[in-house]
Design an enzyme around this catalytic site. Sequence first.
Site, short mmCIF file in Angstrom:
data_model
loop_
_atom_site.label_atom_id
_atom_site.label_comp_id
_atom_site.label_asym_id
_atom_site.label_seq_id
_atom_site.Cartn_x
_atom_site.Cartn_y
_atom_site.Cartn_z
N ASP A 67 6.00 -5.12 5.33
CA ASP A 67 6.38 -6.52 5.87
C ASP A 67 6.19 -7.41 4.65
O ASP A 67 7.35 -8.18 4.15
CB ASP A 67 5.28 -6.97 7.02
CG ASP A 67 6.27 -8.11 7.73
OD1 ASP A 67 7.32 -7.94 8.17
OD2 ASP A 67 5.45 -9.22 7.60
N GLY A 74 0.74 -1.14 0.08
CA GLY A 74 0.05 0.04 -0.14
C GLY A 74 0.81 1.20 -0.05
O GLY A 74 2.01 1.07 0.54
N GLN A 132 -6.27 8.49 4.63
CA GLN A 132 -5.24 8.28 5.46
C GLN A 132 -3.97 8.19 4.94
O GLN A 132 -2.95 8.60 5.43
CB GLN A 132 -5.43 7.47 6.58
CG GLN A 132 -6.66 7.45 7.53
CD GLN A 132 -7.28 6.31 8.33
OE1 GLN A 132 -6.93 6.26 9.27
NE2 GLN A 132 -8.08 5.61 7.52
N ARG A 143 -0.59 -6.90 -4.45
CA ARG A 143 -1.09 -8.11 -4.64
C ARG A 143 0.13 -8.98 -5.50
O ARG A 143 0.20 -10.13 -5.45
CB ARG A 143 -2.23 -8.26 -5.67
CG ARG A 143 -3.42 -7.53 -5.24
CD ARG A 143 -4.60 -7.93 -6.01
NE ARG A 143 -5.78 -7.01 -5.54
CZ ARG A 143 -6.29 -7.23 -4.30
NH1 ARG A 143 -5.99 -8.36 -3.49
NH2 ARG A 143 -7.39 -6.45 -3.81
N GLY A 144 1.07 -8.15 -5.91
CA GLY A 144 2.19 -8.97 -6.73
C GLY A 144 3.05 -9.85 -5.64
O GLY A 144 3.33 -9.36 -4.55
N ARG A 183 -4.71 -2.41 10.38
CA ARG A 183 -5.00 -3.83 10.13
C ARG A 183 -4.77 -4.55 11.40
O ARG A 183 -5.53 -5.55 11.46
CB ARG A 183 -4.29 -4.23 8.89
CG ARG A 183 -5.07 -5.39 8.43
CD ARG A 183 -4.42 -5.82 7.09
NE ARG A 183 -2.91 -5.40 6.92
CZ ARG A 183 -2.35 -5.34 5.92
NH1 ARG A 183 -2.96 -5.21 4.59
NH2 ARG A 183 -1.05 -4.76 5.85
N GLU A 192 -9.56 -0.40 12.40
CA GLU A 192 -10.14 -1.03 11.75
C GLU A 192 -9.90 -2.71 12.07
O GLU A 192 -10.77 -3.71 11.82
CB GLU A 192 -9.81 -1.10 10.24
CG GLU A 192 -8.43 -1.15 9.91
CD GLU A 192 -7.84 -1.30 8.57
OE1 GLU A 192 -8.75 -1.42 7.49
OE2 GLU A 192 -6.64 -1.14 8.20
N MET A 250 -7.40 3.43 9.87
CA MET A 250 -6.65 2.19 9.44
C MET A 250 -5.90 1.54 10.64
O MET A 250 -5.60 2.25 11.60
CB MET A 250 -5.87 2.65 8.30
CG MET A 250 -6.56 2.62 7.11
SD MET A 250 -5.55 2.98 5.50
CE MET A 250 -6.53 2.67 4.22
N ASP A 298 3.91 -0.53 12.13
CA ASP A 298 3.76 -1.60 13.03
C ASP A 298 4.86 -2.54 12.72
O ASP A 298 4.76 -3.69 12.96
CB ASP A 298 2.57 -2.44 12.81
CG ASP A 298 2.16 -2.69 11.37
OD1 ASP A 298 2.71 -2.42 10.67
OD2 ASP A 298 0.98 -3.36 10.92
N THR A 350 5.11 1.98 6.23
CA THR A 350 3.51 1.68 6.17
C THR A 350 3.06 2.72 7.07
O THR A 350 3.83 3.17 8.06
CB THR A 350 3.42 0.45 7.14
OG1 THR A 350 1.98 0.31 7.49
CG2 THR A 350 4.38 0.02 8.24
N ILE A 351 1.93 3.32 6.57
CA ILE A 351 1.21 4.31 7.55
C ILE A 351 0.98 3.66 9.04
O ILE A 351 0.64 4.48 9.92
CB ILE A 351 0.17 4.89 6.91
CG1 ILE A 351 -1.24 4.10 6.82
CG2 ILE A 351 0.42 5.46 5.53
CD1 ILE A 351 -2.32 4.72 6.62
N ASP A 352 0.90 2.31 9.09
CA ASP A 352 0.61 1.50 10.36
C ASP A 352 1.41 1.73 11.47
O ASP A 352 0.95 1.58 12.31
CB ASP A 352 -0.23 0.11 9.97
CG ASP A 352 -1.34 0.22 9.12
OD1 ASP A 352 -1.83 1.00 8.85
OD2 ASP A 352 -1.60 -1.04 9.11
O1 F6P Z 1 -1.11 -1.72 5.64
C1 F6P Z 1 -1.52 -0.60 5.77
C2 F6P Z 1 -3.24 -0.30 5.33
O2 F6P Z 1 -3.10 0.99 5.27
C3 F6P Z 1 -3.98 -0.95 6.28
O3 F6P Z 1 -3.93 -0.22 7.58
C4 F6P Z 1 -5.27 -1.25 5.38
O4 F6P Z 1 -5.89 -2.23 6.23
C5 F6P Z 1 -4.41 -1.70 4.23
O5 F6P Z 1 -3.55 -0.88 4.26
C6 F6P Z 1 -5.47 -1.39 3.14
O6 F6P Z 1 -5.13 -1.53 1.92
P1 F6P Z 1 -5.73 -1.56 0.44
O7 F6P Z 1 -7.33 -1.04 0.74
O8 F6P Z 1 -4.74 -0.86 -0.59
O9 F6P Z 1 -5.79 -3.06 0.20
#
Ligand code: F6P
Length: 354
Positions: A119, A14, A280, A78-79, A187, A238, A185, A145, A141-143
């Site tokens: 990751d 992402g 976000q 997805r790649g 995950r 989420e 967000m 984590d 990653t914006i998360d």
């Molecule tokens: O991993 C970052 C993140 O922003 C998660 O918080 C979120 O679940 C995910 O990407 C959503 O990604 P996409 O909608 O691009 O599949």
Amino acid sequence: MSDIRCIGIATGGGDAPGLNAVIRAATKAAILKHGWKVIGIPDGFDGLIWPEKSFELTLKEVSGILPRGGTILGTTNRGDPFHYKKVVHGKEVLRDISAQVIANAAKLGIDAIISIGGDGSQKIAYELFKKGMKIVGVPKTIDNDLSATQVTFGFDTALHTVTDAIDKIHTTAASHHRVMVVEVMGRDCGWIALEAGIAGGAHVILIPEIPFTIEHVCRHIAEREKVGKDFTIIVVAEGVRTPPELKENRRASSIGNLLGNAIARGSGKDVRVSVLGHIQRGGTPSPFDRILATRFGVAAVDLIAAGGFGMMVALHGDTIVSVDVAHAIGHLKSVNPNGEIVRTARAVGIGFGD
Ligand code: F6P
């Protein structure tokens, strides 16, 4: 003396504000400091399936991209060249095309690759490294984590976006005496919810690391009412664990909407839900993210020059360091439910629904 002449840059997973700042910094450092050629690989490692789509990153190409969100290289979450989806005789099959990807990188004259990703992307990069590709990683990653680095770029910008949204929701919540649920967000981990929740003055924060019940959330709302606070802001990550009473419905709706309905039933209050979603991940990176991204980009180039393949740059304290990708992947940095930041939030009256 390094034998590198040309490097490739790929962004995977992402997007996050600051990706372009890394691309710019790495390109500039590669050209200005080392005299290398730089090739941009589109859409993560998928770009190496079609080498003709790659293009040279020149100083002109990266000019003006520092404040731009997204990634000029494109990305995909997805790649995966080790499990590449192909349709054969109308059926979807998974193929390992990693050898083709490595051969195509060589065809392009690429000696080493900077893989900017979270990751998942770093796992793929590490597998390619084990097969002989010279790779260094930049965490993203914006998360926020990833345990290998104190902070990832993109997180700070996301905090600004979410805090700004909570500030705006505050005034309408107060005016209408409502409960407002803000889904953000996160995950696997609750960093965005926790930190933006504190920054935005949320009253309840729900995160994956702390199990909660609707009953306790409603009790918090009722306690606020008792002292004359007739509105409540609930920030929910989420990725929270669904309370048992809502489990069956989880697939049908966003967690924010599910919680909103359950809280309306449980509290008798008027509830509204805002799912912040991909805003976000967008927007211009904050100064902090631009600086961190620039430091990561330059450090990744220096790591290549030093022959540090299979390593990833990271922030430890005030210092940019390099860590072994093999040790960095697969380790989430979760919020400590008993840590100082959660205790601070509790001390100012924030509830966690537990
Ligand atoms: O991993 C970052 C993140 O922003 C998660 O918080 C979120 O679940 C995910 O990407 C959503 O990604 P996409 O909608 O691009 O599949």
